[in-house]
Design a protein around this motif. Structure first.
Motif, short mmCIF file in Angstrom:
data_model
loop_
_atom_site.label_atom_id
_atom_site.label_comp_id
_atom_site.label_asym_id
_atom_site.label_seq_id
_atom_site.Cartn_x
_atom_site.Cartn_y
_atom_site.Cartn_z
N ILE A 1 21.82 29.06 -5.36
CA ILE A 1 21.05 27.81 -5.48
C ILE A 1 20.83 27.46 -6.94
O ILE A 1 21.01 26.31 -7.36
CB ILE A 1 19.72 27.94 -4.72
CG1 ILE A 1 19.99 28.00 -3.22
CG2 ILE A 1 18.78 26.79 -5.05
CD1 ILE A 1 18.79 28.37 -2.39
N ALA A 2 20.46 28.45 -7.75
CA ALA A 2 20.24 28.20 -9.17
C ALA A 2 21.53 27.77 -9.86
O ALA A 2 21.52 26.86 -10.70
CB ALA A 2 19.68 29.47 -9.84
N PHE A 3 22.65 28.37 -9.51
CA PHE A 3 23.94 28.01 -10.10
C PHE A 3 24.33 26.58 -9.75
O PHE A 3 24.79 25.83 -10.61
CB PHE A 3 25.01 28.99 -9.61
CG PHE A 3 26.36 28.75 -10.21
CD1 PHE A 3 26.59 28.98 -11.56
CD2 PHE A 3 27.41 28.30 -9.43
CE1 PHE A 3 27.84 28.76 -12.11
CE2 PHE A 3 28.66 28.07 -9.96
CZ PHE A 3 28.87 28.31 -11.31
N TRP B 1 22.26 24.13 -9.00
CA TRP B 1 21.37 23.23 -9.76
C TRP B 1 21.83 23.11 -11.21
O TRP B 1 21.83 22.02 -11.79
CB TRP B 1 19.93 23.77 -9.72
CG TRP B 1 19.18 23.24 -8.55
CD1 TRP B 1 18.95 23.87 -7.36
CD2 TRP B 1 18.56 21.95 -8.44
NE1 TRP B 1 18.24 23.05 -6.54
CE2 TRP B 1 17.98 21.87 -7.17
CE3 TRP B 1 18.45 20.86 -9.31
CZ2 TRP B 1 17.29 20.75 -6.74
CZ3 TRP B 1 17.76 19.75 -8.87
CH2 TRP B 1 17.20 19.70 -7.60
N LEU B 2 22.22 24.22 -11.80
CA LEU B 2 22.70 24.17 -13.18
C LEU B 2 23.99 23.36 -13.29
O LEU B 2 24.17 22.60 -14.25
CB LEU B 2 22.92 25.58 -13.72
CG LEU B 2 21.65 26.34 -14.08
CD1 LEU B 2 22.01 27.76 -14.50
CD2 LEU B 2 20.89 25.64 -15.18
N LEU C 1 19.52 32.99 -3.78
CA LEU C 1 18.76 32.34 -4.85
C LEU C 1 19.63 32.09 -6.07
O LEU C 1 19.53 31.05 -6.72
CB LEU C 1 17.54 33.18 -5.22
CG LEU C 1 16.42 33.20 -4.18
CD1 LEU C 1 15.35 34.20 -4.59
CD2 LEU C 1 15.82 31.82 -4.03
N MET C 2 20.51 33.04 -6.39
CA MET C 2 21.41 32.84 -7.53
C MET C 2 22.38 31.70 -7.27
O MET C 2 22.70 30.93 -8.18
CB MET C 2 22.17 34.13 -7.83
CG MET C 2 21.32 35.20 -8.48
SD MET C 2 22.17 36.78 -8.70
CE MET C 2 23.62 36.31 -9.58
#
Length: 70
Positions: free
Chosen positions: A36-38, A40-41, A33-34
């Motif tokens: 994927i979030a990274f 996207w950012l 999840l981290m």
């Protein structure tokens, strides 16, 4: 002679599941999840900066125009 049952699991891991290591499972899920979030950012930050720059240029252009030119 009984048929040999083939599985994708080796002899060492037969009978084990992710339930044996819940902390490891949670750790891998959090890391995924981290990641994927990274990603996207990384994609959104440059787009946000470009949009902010375009908005600032639109706001500054009328103020920078010579008087009577508009």
């Amino acid at each position: 002679m009984p048929a040999v049952r083939t599985t994708f699991r080796s002899q060492n891991h037969r009978g084990r599941s992710c339930r044996d290591f819940p902390a490891l499972t949670v750790t891998f899920n959090v890391l995924q999840l981290m990641t994927i979030a990274f990603v996207w950012l990384l994609a959104l930050v440059p787009l946000t900066l470009m949009a902010l720059g375009a908005t600032m240029l639109r706001a500054v252009r009328p103020a920078a125009a010579p008087p009577g030119a508009g």
